[in-house]
Design a protein around this motif. Structure first.
Motif, short mmCIF file in Angstrom:
data_model
loop_
_atom_site.label_atom_id
_atom_site.label_comp_id
_atom_site.label_asym_id
_atom_site.label_seq_id
_atom_site.Cartn_x
_atom_site.Cartn_y
_atom_site.Cartn_z
N SER A 149 0.82 -1.21 0.00
CA SER A 149 0.00 0.00 0.00
C SER A 149 0.85 1.26 0.00
O SER A 149 0.40 2.33 -0.41
N TYR A 161 -2.54 -1.08 -10.52
CA TYR A 161 -3.85 -1.29 -9.88
C TYR A 161 -4.84 -1.91 -10.88
O TYR A 161 -5.57 -2.84 -10.55
N LYS A 171 -10.51 -2.21 -7.22
CA LYS A 171 -10.35 -3.59 -6.77
C LYS A 171 -8.87 -3.93 -6.62
O LYS A 171 -8.45 -4.58 -5.66
N GLU A 174 -7.41 -2.28 -3.49
CA GLU A 174 -7.82 -2.91 -2.24
C GLU A 174 -7.09 -4.22 -1.96
O GLU A 174 -7.13 -4.73 -0.84
N TYR A 177 -2.62 -4.16 -0.05
CA TYR A 177 -2.11 -4.18 1.31
C TYR A 177 -1.67 -5.58 1.73
O TYR A 177 -0.84 -5.73 2.65
N LYS A 219 -12.12 7.37 -1.97
CA LYS A 219 -12.89 6.83 -0.86
C LYS A 219 -12.91 7.80 0.32
O LYS A 219 -13.93 7.98 0.98
N PRO A 279 -6.74 -2.37 4.32
CA PRO A 279 -6.46 -1.49 3.18
C PRO A 279 -6.10 -0.08 3.62
O PRO A 279 -6.51 0.39 4.69
N THR A 281 -6.19 3.61 4.33
CA THR A 281 -7.40 4.34 4.72
C THR A 281 -7.09 5.81 4.95
O THR A 281 -6.15 6.16 5.67
#
Length: 505
Positions: A149, A161, A171, A174, A177, A219, A279, A281
């Motif tokens: 990450s 990614y 996806k 995520e 990590y 996010k 993941p 954050t």
């Protein structure tokens, strides 16, 4: 007499002819000058209209900035300058050295705070964007396990990614990590994308419009938009809320261009949690202030159901929150943000190159570019601007150093109490206060403006850090049984944060 008159007439005709010839010459010169001016104006207008000649095709997967530089040489030339040595009094390092100076050598209290965490091994001054991937690859923190990450903000990683997610970047993000940093970094280089954050991370390859690409930011900003926190720095969020939230807030659709000139920077210059436990954050569900982010983390659980923490302090055992580099969060509390001034306005100010106006891609401190970064709005001399900034930063620096003394005294008091036989229950209040104090001190120490992005907010946070540290020291010295209610009281001191009403203007 007649001869004299004839001579006078001839002389007058000669003078008139001379004047006429001179006038014609002047008129010819003026006509030529005007023609040249009009031609120049026309050429400049044409130059301004055609700002780009696409000599090579680039796509969202073209991560090598040199290829973009063929089409946009002016921007690329300034981007390359991020490899240059840059310093200000309170920050920056840059340069050609193998690695910049260690912060933990200059400020030993930082090393003491981070015991039990990799930052106690290696924590250096920042360098320019050109080094962001190289420095991460070479840090001694890599001697400890690191999660993939971490590449989110240091590499031009979007193609990877998409590859990992079968075309779905979110996806793929995520899943990273769970992958070790060294393995993911090798895959990135093997794919040919081993570059620092580059052109397609901020620009659409077809239109060159600013875009947000980082899933972590998307996010995070959606969580902020879904909260009830006032966002005077981002009017588009307020408009989205008023419009009824029919679809999720999308910065690439809903944000203004001015907001995007900050959002593209906020993809990385933020606080976040990055580990192999869950993941990556961005903690914005409760707001952006130090207190609100702390609340978010306090309400977050680790995957095993335990209390959220970055690490346990190696000496005291306190459950510590480690701040990263919350430039966006602190900037959002300042007068520049509330006045509609974007990150790029100061760190990438517009520059004239011939007839064209471009954003300077030599991303650096505004103090190194005062004439274009500051004086467009502040009609003051460079010396006066420097003096005002220096005063703000010096005051925050002094508060931060006093906080370092206070947090050290707290840790010393806890260790002394443990040596005298104090139990974990007796020290619970002191350890909770260490968590609170260290979070606030680190929030400003890790932020890269020495408080300038929001001077009063930075001073408030540092003042609370001092207060909590001294409270923790006293709690360790007094020790004795600590009822659960007392521990809860220490953890729930009211946060002095702007209300939704106060945040609007």
């Amino acid at each position: 007499m007649k001869a004299q008159c004839r001579w006078s007439a001839v002389t007058q005709r000669g003078v008139s002819a001379t004047i006429l010839l001179s006038a014609l010459a002047v008129a010819a010169v003026v006509a030529v000058a005007l023609t040249a001016l009009l031609v120049n104006i026309f050429e400049r207008k044409q130059e301004a209209k055609v700002t780009t000649t696409r000599l090579v095709e680039v796509t969202r997967d073209t991560t090598d900035p040199a290829k973009w530089g063929v089409n946009w040489p002016k921007q690329y030339d300034s981007y390359k300058l991020t490899a240059q040595l840059t310093r200000t009094r309170f920050g920056g390092h840059g340069g050609s050295e193998a690695l910049p100076q260690e912060k933990i050598d200059r400020d030993p209290w930082l090393k003491r705070m981070f015991l039990g965490y990799a930052f106690s091994i290696d924590y250096r001054d920042r360098r320019g964007h050109a080094f962001m991937l190289q420095d991460q690859e070479n840090t001694q923190r890599q001697t400890k396990p690191q999660t993939g990450s971490c590449l989110h903000c240091h590499a031009s990683i979007m193609p990877l990614y998409r590859e990992l997610g079968g075309g779905d970047a979110m996806k793929g993000f995520e899943a990273t990590y769970k992958i070790a940093y060294k393995d993911l970094n090798k895959k990135l280089h093997d794919m040919g994308h081993g570059h620092t954050v580059s052109c397609p991370d901020c620009h659409d390859a077809n239109t060159m419009q600013l875009i947000v690409t980082r899933p972590g930011f998307i996010k995070g900003i959606q969580a902020l938009a879904n909260s009830q926190v006032a966002t005077p720095f981002a009017p588009s969020i307020e408009r989205w809320r008023t419009a009824g939230k029919a679809t999720p807030y999308d910065p690439n659709v809903d944000a203004s261009r001015s907001e995007m000139r900050s959002y593209v920077c906020a993809q990385c210059h933020v606080e976040y949690y990055c580990s192999s436990a869950m993941p990556l954050t961005f903690p914005w569900g409760k707001g952006l202030t130090a207190d609100q982010v702390e609340t978010f983390w306090n309400e977050t659980k680790m995957p095993d159901g335990g209390r959220f923490l970055d690490y346990k302090h190696a000496e005291t055992g306190a459950p510590i929150l480690k701040a990263q580099h919350p430039e966006f969060e602190l900037w959002a509390q300042g007068v520049h943000a509330r006045s509609g001034v974007a990150c790029a306005d100061c760190h990438m100010p517009y520059a004239r190159d011939g007839a064209t106006k471009i954003s300077d891609h030599w991303v650096r401190s505004p103090l190194l570019n005062i004439s274009r970064a500051c004086q467009g709005c502040h009609k003051l001399s460079e010396d006066e601007i420097k003096a005002r900034v220096d005063l703000i930063q010096q005051r925050n620096f002094d508060l931060m150093q006093r906080g370092g003394v206070a947090i050290t005294a707290l840790m010393d008091a806890v260790l002394a109490a443990k040596k005298d036989g104090a139990t974990d229950q007796q020290l619970a209040t002191a350890l909770e206060l260490q968590r609170k104090a260290q979070w606030r001190l680190d929030f400003i120490a890790a932020e890269n403006s020495m408080g300038f992005h929001a001077p009063q907010e930075a001073a408030r946070v540092l003042g609370e850090a001092l207060d909590y540290a001294r409270q923790g020291e006293l709690a360790a010295l007094r020790r004795g049984p600590a009822p659960a209610a007392k521990v809860a009281e220490a953890a729930s001191v009211p946060a002095m944060v702007p209300t939704a009403t106060a945040g609007k203007r």
